[in-house]
Motif scaffolding. Structure first.
Motif, PDB file in Angstrom:
ATOM      1  N   TYR A   1     111.627  60.874  -4.437  1.00  0.00           N
ATOM      2  CA  TYR A   1     112.504  59.869  -5.326  1.00  0.00           C
ATOM      3  C   TYR A   1     113.667  59.639  -4.548  1.00  0.00           C
ATOM      4  CZ  TYR A   1     109.373  60.794  -9.148  1.00  0.00           C
ATOM      5  OH  TYR A   1     108.307  60.790 -10.081  1.00  0.00           O
ATOM      6  N   ALA A   2     114.489  60.330  -3.883  1.00  0.00           N
ATOM      7  CA  ALA A   2     115.590  60.155  -3.289  1.00  0.00           C
ATOM      8  C   ALA A   2     115.435  59.029  -1.970  1.00  0.00           C
ATOM      9  CB  ALA A   2     116.226  61.344  -2.624  1.00  0.00           C
ATOM     10  N   LEU A   3     114.298  59.344  -1.521  1.00  0.00           N
ATOM     11  CA  LEU A   3     114.022  58.356  -0.208  1.00  0.00           C
ATOM     12  C   LEU A   3     113.758  56.978  -0.627  1.00  0.00           C
ATOM     13  CD1 LEU A   3     111.870  60.842   2.035  1.00  0.00           C
ATOM     14  CD2 LEU A   3     114.140  59.847   2.464  1.00  0.00           C
ATOM     15  N   GLU A   4     113.126  56.828  -1.829  1.00  0.00           N
ATOM     16  CA  GLU A   4     112.635  55.636  -2.366  1.00  0.00           C
ATOM     17  C   GLU A   4     113.826  54.877  -2.670  1.00  0.00           C
ATOM     18  OE1 GLU A   4     109.421  56.223  -5.313  1.00  0.00           O
ATOM     19  OE2 GLU A   4     109.955  54.386  -6.149  1.00  0.00           O
ATOM     20  N   ALA A   5     114.723  55.438  -3.470  1.00  0.00           N
ATOM     21  CA  ALA A   5     116.112  55.088  -3.824  1.00  0.00           C
ATOM     22  C   ALA A   5     117.026  54.667  -2.604  1.00  0.00           C
ATOM     23  CB  ALA A   5     116.759  56.157  -4.944  1.00  0.00           C
ATOM     24  N   ALA A   6     116.902  55.424  -1.593  1.00  0.00           N
ATOM     25  CA  ALA A   6     117.526  55.037  -0.530  1.00  0.00           C
ATOM     26  C   ALA A   6     117.150  53.689   0.436  1.00  0.00           C
ATOM     27  CB  ALA A   6     117.582  56.246   0.515  1.00  0.00           C
ATOM     28  N   GLU A   7     115.940  53.725   0.020  1.00  0.00           N
ATOM     29  CA  GLU A   7     115.383  52.523   0.348  1.00  0.00           C
ATOM     30  C   GLU A   7     115.783  51.216  -0.144  1.00  0.00           C
ATOM     31  OE1 GLU A   7     113.182  51.487   3.283  1.00  0.00           O
ATOM     32  OE2 GLU A   7     114.037  53.765   3.603  1.00  0.00           O
ATOM     33  N   ALA A   8     115.837  51.322  -1.376  1.00  0.00           N
ATOM     34  CA  ALA A   8     116.516  50.175  -2.164  1.00  0.00           C
ATOM     35  C   ALA A   8     117.945  50.081  -2.007  1.00  0.00           C
ATOM     36  CB  ALA A   8     116.036  50.749  -3.610  1.00  0.00           C
ATOM     37  N   LEU A   9     118.431  50.937  -1.817  1.00  0.00           N
ATOM     38  CA  LEU A   9     119.680  50.944  -1.505  1.00  0.00           C
ATOM     39  C   LEU A   9     120.400  50.398  -0.290  1.00  0.00           C
ATOM     40  CD1 LEU A   9     121.203  54.470  -2.915  1.00  0.00           C
ATOM     41  CD2 LEU A   9     121.756  52.247  -4.112  1.00  0.00           C
TER      42      LEU A   9
END
Lengths: 338, 324
Positions: B215-223
């Motif tokens: 989930y953190a990696l997914e968020a980081a991609e969006a960011l």
């Protein structure tokens, strides 16, 4: 170690060693030299320890409850190192970290005393499983009190031992009292071995007054376990004194205590020896020699050092693994700001 | 390279360990004939037989207690606890026995056992089959704790757990079992006790483990699309805890967020946030924030269940506010 426990004289000597050791533990407390007061004496229960242990062999393993000094002595423990452990000293069996309720010695097959009622019971299932798998021929014996008969873990363990035909034995030392609650105040079903039978174990109850009877019953049960028929033995006896060293048992009436203390396995064996012609002088000499041995254990304990503070962070994990960071060191590091 | 699921990687690790070491055996509910409630041990009984894939009664305390005794007697048991929610049944054997035996007995003997279990949300399994109770374990001195997020780690951390001299609680995530990845099991991975930097980034450090790493990696991609670069650290083991990987990243970024599925209060995220605040105080531009599970039981309703634990959207939104 193997002992010649076939004769009553030897069984008596072992019981007397336990009796006098336990009296000295009481003395250690009174002198303020014990580590705390959580000392649970097995006076009155000596025949259970000696009778069952006399049917054990080298290589067998066992666990005990919190009232386990006598069992460990009967398996060959060194009283000096026991007393030192009870005093929380570096020279004790566990370097002073375990104490009376967590004493252990892998060399003698003692997988540990336990301060959780029933806590040490399932380990014998695993040890018996390992012995069977490794083909060592050893058995594993769990010793516990009547209090543990009301703990669920006992039934999980007995069921597994029966299911897998393990060389495991469950020994209930029924001293009638779980702290301040008498067995009939804890259960409707006081015929304890019947429960084990229901699980498919070979089970008996034996009167602990005569150590020879205990030895006979234990031999039957333990021998069966060696060939894959797990067993259960309840030894009926009486807790002569309080739950722990400070407890004067105000919840028991004097008549009951007086009656209970008549069921003294040490006095019974002594009388039987006298009757069979053993000279009084010989018994007195034996007693004096044991008293000297146990006095020496107190001197040894008192003369030993406390463990060094560096030992505090040792053995949380295996040797070679980083030790936990002490709080003081951590605070120094965190607060050392530029 | 081969294509493996998290579940298959765990089964492979058990099989390889059992082939190499006769003392390794598995015991637990439904581990043999059934193949494990989540299929991890499927097929193993055919190669290793019912003695090494030992089906047990439904006796969680007895299972862990038997593993303790077997480990003390020279075996290397892998006990399976079907759901970490059942850990309460075992807590005496785990917390009072396995964890303390080496210390109480003055270092005479250790308890080299592995307790495999799984936790987390994602299957509408309800309040007693969905919890993240790793804090119970992390709070108990004497226990190691591994918690893999990736397929490669499912294999390697389990193999490493089976070489440890001390008891290891190994927590899988039920929502990851079907996750598939192309992996080269011969490729090097960080050592036992070392965290993995899954993504680099200089604006913010997100520290996490298990499913929340994804989930953190997914968020980081969006960011990243918005100009915020977040580093993502996968702790891999919570004991040992690798703070040395975290420290320089936080000192460089000046901002940190800890993400955990477990309940917020007194949880793993709280411990990590406290450490980061204490140790990196002079470098922090903002408070260290916890993004963690709500302090509530988990519902069977998918909508409520999903909203009870951090989502990629919550992680991203929190990062935006921090880096604003």
């Amino acid at each position: 170690m193997t002992r010649d426990n076939n004769g009553l004289g030897d069984l008596f000597r072992e019981m007397l060693r336990i009796r006098i050791f336990e009296e000295r533990v009481g003395e250690l407390f009174v002198r303020g030299e014990s580590a705390g007061s959580m000392l649970h004496l097995s006076i009155g229960e000596e025949s259970a320890a000696v009778g069952v242990c006399s049917a054990m062999k080298d290589g067998d393993t066992f666990t005990t409850h919190h009232r386990g000094h006598g069992i460990f002595l009967a398996r060959g423990a060194n009283p000096d190192r026991m007393m030192a452990e009870i005093a929380g000293k570096e020279t004790g069996y566990c370097g002073g970290k375990g104490g009376s309720m967590h004493i252990a010695d892998m060399g003698l097959g003692h997988l540990g005393a336990n301060a959780i009622v029933g806590g040490g019971i399932p380990a014998v299932v695993g040890a018996a499983l390992a012995a069977k798998r490794q083909g060592t021929g050893a058995i594993s014996v769990a010793f516990f009190g009547d209090g543990a008969m009301q703990q669920g873990i006992l039934y999980e363990a007995m069921n597994m031992a029966a299911l897998w035909d393990l060389p495991a034995v469950f020994v209930c030392i029924n001293n009638q009292w779980g702290m301040g609650t008498r067995i009939d105040q804890a259960t409707k079903s006081t015929d304890l071995h019947v429960r084990a039978k229901a699980f498919g174990l070979k089970a008996e109850t034996v009167d602990g007054l005569d150590v020879r009877e205990v030895q006979g019953a234990a031999t039957r049960i333990l021998d069966a376990a060696r060939v894959g028929r797990p067993g259960f033995l309840a030894v009926d006896c009486y807790r002569f004194y309080g739950h722990a060293r400070k407890d004067k048992s105000p919840y028991r009436d004097e008549t009951e205590e007086a009656e209970g203390r008549k069921r003294d396995p040490v006095a019974f064996a002594r009388a039987a020896l006298t009757e069979s012609g053993k000279a009084e002088a010989e018994l007195a000499d034996m007693e004096a020699a044991i008293a000297a041995e146990m006095d020496a254990s107190i001197d040894y304990a008192i003369g030993s050092d406390e463990p060094p503070l560096e030992a505090m962070f040792r053995d949380v994990f295996a040797p070679g693994e980083p030790e936990p960071e002490p709080v003081a060191a951590r605070l120094d590091r965190v607060l050392a700001r530029e | 390279m081969e294509s493996l699921t998290y579940r298959e990687a765990l089964g492979r690790a058990l099989a390889d360990a059992m082939r190499e070491d006769e003392s390794v055996f598995v015991l637990g509910e439904e581990v043999g004939r059934y193949g494990g409630a989540y299929g991890v041990t499927k097929g193993l009984i055919e190669e290793f037989g019912p003695e090494r894939l030992l089906d047990t009664p439904i006796s969680e305390a007895g299972i862990v207690g038997a593993a303790v005794g077997a480990a003390m007697a020279g075996m290397r048991p892998v006990a399976e606890l079907m759901y970490i929610d059942f850990i309460g049944m075992t807590m005496d054997q785990l917390g009072n026995q396995a964890a303390k035996i080496r210390y109480m007995f003055g270092g005479q003997i250790g308890v080299p056992m592995v307790l495999r279990t799984q936790g987390g949300t994602g299957r509408s399994a309800g309040a007693q089959h969905s919890q993240s109770l790793e804090a119970y374990v992390m709070h108990t001195p004497g226990l190691r704790l591994a918690i893999p997020a990736t397929v490669a780690d499912a294999y390697h951390l389990l193999r490493a757990a089976l070489t440890q001299p001390d008891p290891v609680v190994f927590i899988e995530h039920k929502a990851l079992y079907a996750m598939k990845a192309e992996v080269d099991l011969a490729a090097p991975v960080p050592d036992w006790g070392q965290a993995a930097l899954r993504r680099e980034g200089g604006d913010l450090v997100i520290v996490s483990y298990s499913r929340q790493v994804h989930y953190a990696l997914e968020a980081a991609e969006a960011l990243a699309g918005e100009g915020i670069e977040a580093a993502v650290v996968d702790l891999r083991t919570l004991n040992p805890l690798d703070f040395e990987t975290i420290r320089p990243l936080v000192e460089a970024a000046g901002r940190a967020m800890v993400v955990s599925e477990g309940p917020m209060t007194a949880g793993v995220a709280a411990e990590l946030a406290a450490r980061i605040s204490e140790e990196c105080f002079d470098y922090l531009e903002d408070p260290v924030v916890r993004v963690a599970g709500e302090d509530i039981p988990i519902s069977v309703s998918t909508a409520l269940e999903t909203a009870s634990v951090p989502t990629p959207e919550l992680i991203a939104a929190t990062a935006r506010r921090l880096c604003r």
